[in-house]
Design a protein around this motif. Structure first.
Motif, PDB file in Angstrom:
ATOM      1  N   PRO A  81       0.828  -1.215   0.000  1.00 42.69           N
ATOM      2  CA  PRO A  81       0.000   0.000   0.000  1.00 42.69           C
ATOM      3  C   PRO A  81       0.866   1.271   0.000  1.00 42.69           C
ATOM      4  O   PRO A  81       1.776   1.409   0.828  1.00 42.69           O
ATOM      5  CB  PRO A  81      -0.810  -0.106   1.289  1.00 42.69           C
ATOM      6  N   MET A  82       0.578   2.170  -0.918  1.00 40.72           N
ATOM      7  CA  MET A  82       1.369   3.391  -1.052  1.00 40.72           C
ATOM      8  C   MET A  82       1.358   4.229   0.227  1.00 40.72           C
ATOM      9  O   MET A  82       2.388   4.766   0.639  1.00 40.72           O
ATOM     10  CB  MET A  82       0.863   4.232  -2.224  1.00 40.72           C
ATOM     11  N   ALA A  83       0.214   4.333   0.871  1.00 40.89           N
ATOM     12  CA  ALA A  83       0.106   5.150   2.082  1.00 40.89           C
ATOM     13  C   ALA A  83       1.055   4.642   3.170  1.00 40.89           C
ATOM     14  O   ALA A  83       1.660   5.436   3.900  1.00 40.89           O
ATOM     15  CB  ALA A  83      -1.334   5.157   2.583  1.00 40.89           C
ATOM     16  N   ARG A  84       1.208   3.322   3.275  1.00 47.20           N
ATOM     17  CA  ARG A  84       2.109   2.763   4.300  1.00 47.20           C
ATOM     18  C   ARG A  84       3.568   3.063   3.973  1.00 47.20           C
ATOM     19  O   ARG A  84       4.374   3.303   4.869  1.00 47.20           O
ATOM     20  CB  ARG A  84       1.881   1.257   4.433  1.00 47.20           C
ATOM     21  N   ILE A  85       3.909   3.056   2.674  1.00 43.26           N
ATOM     22  CA  ILE A  85       5.283   3.380   2.266  1.00 43.26           C
ATOM     23  C   ILE A  85       5.593   4.831   2.600  1.00 43.26           C
ATOM     24  O   ILE A  85       6.645   5.149   3.154  1.00 43.26           O
ATOM     25  CB  ILE A  85       5.487   3.130   0.750  1.00 43.26           C
ATOM     26  N   ILE A  86       4.683   5.721   2.270  1.00 47.42           N
ATOM     27  CA  ILE A  86       4.897   7.151   2.536  1.00 47.42           C
ATOM     28  C   ILE A  86       5.029   7.397   4.030  1.00 47.42           C
ATOM     29  O   ILE A  86       5.928   8.119   4.483  1.00 47.42           O
ATOM     30  CB  ILE A  86       3.758   7.988   1.914  1.00 47.42           C
ATOM     31  N   SER A  87       4.166   6.785   4.820  1.00 48.34           N
ATOM     32  CA  SER A  87       4.216   6.942   6.272  1.00 48.34           C
ATOM     33  C   SER A  87       5.534   6.396   6.838  1.00 48.34           C
ATOM     34  O   SER A  87       6.182   7.039   7.675  1.00 48.34           O
ATOM     35  CB  SER A  87       3.033   6.206   6.906  1.00 48.34           C
ATOM     36  N   LEU A  88       5.937   5.222   6.368  1.00 54.10           N
ATOM     37  CA  LEU A  88       7.181   4.612   6.844  1.00 54.10           C
ATOM     38  C   LEU A  88       8.379   5.475   6.471  1.00 54.10           C
ATOM     39  O   LEU A  88       9.283   5.681   7.277  1.00 54.10           O
ATOM     40  CB  LEU A  88       7.343   3.203   6.284  1.00 54.10           C
ATOM     41  N   ARG A  89       8.394   6.014   5.269  1.00 57.29           N
ATOM     42  CA  ARG A  89       9.523   6.845   4.837  1.00 57.29           C
ATOM     43  C   ARG A  89       9.643   8.081   5.716  1.00 57.29           C
ATOM     44  O   ARG A  89      10.742   8.502   6.071  1.00 57.29           O
ATOM     45  CB  ARG A  89       9.382   7.242   3.365  1.00 57.29           C
ATOM     46  N   GLU A  90       8.527   8.679   6.090  1.00 55.97           N
ATOM     47  CA  GLU A  90       8.559   9.839   6.987  1.00 55.97           C
ATOM     48  C   GLU A  90       9.148   9.453   8.341  1.00 55.97           C
ATOM     49  O   GLU A  90       9.966  10.185   8.902  1.00 55.97           O
ATOM     50  CB  GLU A  90       7.154  10.409   7.157  1.00 55.97           C
ATOM     51  N   LYS A  91       8.762   8.292   8.852  1.00 57.19           N
ATOM     52  CA  LYS A  91       9.295   7.824  10.136  1.00 57.19           C
ATOM     53  C   LYS A  91      10.789   7.539  10.034  1.00 57.19           C
ATOM     54  O   LYS A  91      11.560   7.844  10.952  1.00 57.19           O
ATOM     55  CB  LYS A  91       8.542   6.576  10.613  1.00 57.19           C
ATOM     56  N   LEU A  92      11.219   6.942   8.911  1.00 59.10           N
ATOM     57  CA  LEU A  92      12.645   6.658   8.723  1.00 59.10           C
ATOM     58  C   LEU A  92      13.444   7.952   8.579  1.00 59.10           C
ATOM     59  O   LEU A  92      14.583   8.043   9.050  1.00 59.10           O
ATOM     60  CB  LEU A  92      12.853   5.763   7.502  1.00 59.10           C
ATOM     61  N   SER A  93      12.848   8.961   7.971  1.00 64.49           N
ATOM     62  CA  SER A  93      13.498  10.264   7.858  1.00 64.49           C
ATOM     63  C   SER A  93      13.689  10.874   9.242  1.00 64.49           C
ATOM     64  O   SER A  93      14.750  11.430   9.556  1.00 64.49           O
ATOM     65  CB  SER A  93      12.660  11.182   6.972  1.00 64.49           C
ATOM     66  N   ASP A  94      12.661  10.770  10.096  1.00 56.54           N
ATOM     67  CA  ASP A  94      12.772  11.256  11.477  1.00 56.54           C
ATOM     68  C   ASP A  94      13.842  10.482  12.242  1.00 56.54           C
ATOM     69  O   ASP A  94      14.612  11.057  13.017  1.00 56.54           O
ATOM     70  CB  ASP A  94      11.430  11.135  12.202  1.00 56.54           C
ATOM     71  N   LEU A  95      13.887   9.166  12.032  1.00 56.47           N
ATOM     72  CA  LEU A  95      14.898   8.335  12.694  1.00 56.47           C
ATOM     73  C   LEU A  95      16.294   8.758  12.264  1.00 56.47           C
ATOM     74  O   LEU A  95      17.196   8.893  13.094  1.00 56.47           O
ATOM     75  CB  LEU A  95      14.664   6.856  12.377  1.00 56.47           C
ATOM     76  N   LYS A  96      16.486   8.985  10.977  1.00 59.47           N
ATOM     77  CA  LYS A  96      17.785   9.424  10.469  1.00 59.47           C
ATOM     78  C   LYS A  96      18.194  10.741  11.119  1.00 59.47           C
ATOM     79  O   LYS A  96      19.347  10.926  11.523  1.00 59.47           O
ATOM     80  CB  LYS A  96      17.732   9.563   8.951  1.00 59.47           C
ATOM     81  N   GLU A  97      17.233  11.648  11.258  1.00 68.62           N
ATOM     82  CA  GLU A  97      17.503  12.936  11.895  1.00 68.62           C
ATOM     83  C   GLU A  97      17.952  12.725  13.347  1.00 68.62           C
ATOM     84  O   GLU A  97      18.889  13.368  13.823  1.00 68.62           O
ATOM     85  CB  GLU A  97      16.230  13.777  11.834  1.00 68.62           C
ATOM     86  N   GLN A  98      17.282  11.818  14.060  1.00 71.04           N
ATOM     87  CA  GLN A  98      17.653  11.525  15.454  1.00 71.04           C
ATOM     88  C   GLN A  98      19.070  10.942  15.535  1.00 71.04           C
ATOM     89  O   GLN A  98      19.843  11.282  16.424  1.00 71.04           O
ATOM     90  CB  GLN A  98      16.657  10.545  16.078  1.00 71.04           C
ATOM     91  N   VAL A  99      19.396  10.052  14.598  1.00 69.04           N
ATOM     92  CA  VAL A  99      20.736   9.450  14.566  1.00 69.04           C
ATOM     93  C   VAL A  99      21.784  10.533  14.310  1.00 69.04           C
ATOM     94  O   VAL A  99      22.837  10.560  14.949  1.00 69.04           O
ATOM     95  CB  VAL A  99      20.811   8.326  13.512  1.00 69.04           C
TER      96      VAL A  99
ATOM     97  N   ASP B 229      12.117   5.148  -0.864  1.00 71.63           N
ATOM     98  CA  ASP B 229      11.910   6.349  -1.669  1.00 71.63           C
ATOM     99  C   ASP B 229      11.262   5.916  -2.977  1.00 71.63           C
ATOM    100  O   ASP B 229      11.909   5.303  -3.829  1.00 71.63           O
ATOM    101  CB  ASP B 229      13.253   7.031  -1.919  1.00 71.63           C
ATOM    102  N   LEU B 230       9.979   6.220  -3.138  1.00 65.31           N
ATOM    103  CA  LEU B 230       9.225   5.754  -4.309  1.00 65.31           C
ATOM    104  C   LEU B 230       9.720   6.351  -5.619  1.00 65.31           C
ATOM    105  O   LEU B 230       9.490   5.787  -6.685  1.00 65.31           O
ATOM    106  CB  LEU B 230       7.735   6.074  -4.143  1.00 65.31           C
ATOM    107  N   ALA B 231      10.402   7.487  -5.550  1.00 60.93           N
ATOM    108  CA  ALA B 231      10.860   8.147  -6.777  1.00 60.93           C
ATOM    109  C   ALA B 231      12.159   7.555  -7.306  1.00 60.93           C
ATOM    110  O   ALA B 231      12.520   7.775  -8.449  1.00 60.93           O
ATOM    111  CB  ALA B 231      11.045   9.637  -6.516  1.00 60.93           C
ATOM    112  N   ASN B 232      12.879   6.825  -6.486  1.00 61.42           N
ATOM    113  CA  ASN B 232      14.184   6.290  -6.872  1.00 61.42           C
ATOM    114  C   ASN B 232      14.332   4.853  -6.413  1.00 61.42           C
ATOM    115  O   ASN B 232      13.711   4.441  -5.447  1.00 61.42           O
ATOM    116  CB  ASN B 232      15.314   7.112  -6.238  1.00 61.42           C
ATOM    117  N   GLY B 233      15.201   4.149  -7.069  1.00 62.12           N
ATOM    118  CA  GLY B 233      15.584   2.827  -6.598  1.00 62.12           C
ATOM    119  C   GLY B 233      16.841   2.961  -5.758  1.00 62.12           C
ATOM    120  O   GLY B 233      17.362   4.052  -5.562  1.00 62.12           O
TER     121      GLY B 233
END
Length: 194
Positions: free
Chosen positions: A64-82, A173-177
């Motif tokens: 599901p696209m919505a789950r990918i977008i949501s997960l990517r946002e969470k991973l972006s936040d995680l990266k920021e925390q790291v 990232d849905l726009a890139n591989g």
């Protein structure tokens, strides 16, 4: 030989396919296709019609696209925390510029030395570790070919480095591989898809 495909190390290649933008019916959610190919040993292929390998695998998953977008946002936040956790350490300040300005200055001083993401293991605080476990639980749910029991992760299944978190974020990232060649992260992803 010019058409040969080679992989000298173990790696996974991820590509996304987004179907037509036609609106789905009210009863279905928009899904995207995750295409993956990985090898567990070095591979060289010069003719696909005669290629046979026990070390190369490929497949796909509808997600599901919505789950990918949501997960990517969470991973972006995680990266920021790291990145925040690493700012205080010497390994971060010497190996990764913290801003575009610093990156530009680094490149002006020595253009041949491109800044690299740190492979130094990051020691997570309790809050960041819980965020990471939540993200990885979602990754496991999305990628597991065989559905597992919905038990939370008790430990992080790979070494947390800025590079591994960046690779994981790039993977969704849905726009890139992306191509992932890092050891313990790659092993974990392959274990989910295998």
């Amino acid at each position: 030989e010019s058409r040969a495909a080679t992989a000298s190390d173990k790696e996974i290649n991820i590509q996304w396919y987004i179907p037509s933008l036609a609106k789905p019916s009210n009863h279905t959610e928009t899904k995207v296709l995750l295409l993956y190919a990985y090898n567990t040993n070095p591979v060289k292929m010069s003719d696909i019609s005669v290629f046979s390998s026990t070390a190369a695998f490929s497949g796909y998953l509808w997600i599901p696209m919505a789950r990918i977008i949501s997960l990517r946002e969470k991973l972006s936040d995680l990266k920021e925390q790291v990145e925040i956790l690493m700012q205080g350490s010497k390994s971060f300040s010497t190996s990764v510029p913290t801003s575009f300005l610093e990156q530009s200055e680094t490149l002006k001083i020595s253009p041949s030395n491109k800044p690299k993401l740190s492979n130094a293991k990051v020691h997570l605080d309790e809050k960041t570790e819980e965020i990471a476990k939540g993200c990885l639980f979602e990754v496991r749910e999305l990628l597991s070919v065989v559905p597992a029991l919905p038990s939370p992760l008790t430990e992080i299944p790979f070494d947390v480095t800025l590079q591994s978190i960046t690779n994981l974020e790039d993977m969704f990232d849905l726009a890139n591989g992306c191509i992932i060649t890092e050891g313990s992260l790659l092993d974990w992803i392959i274990s989910l898809l295998h």
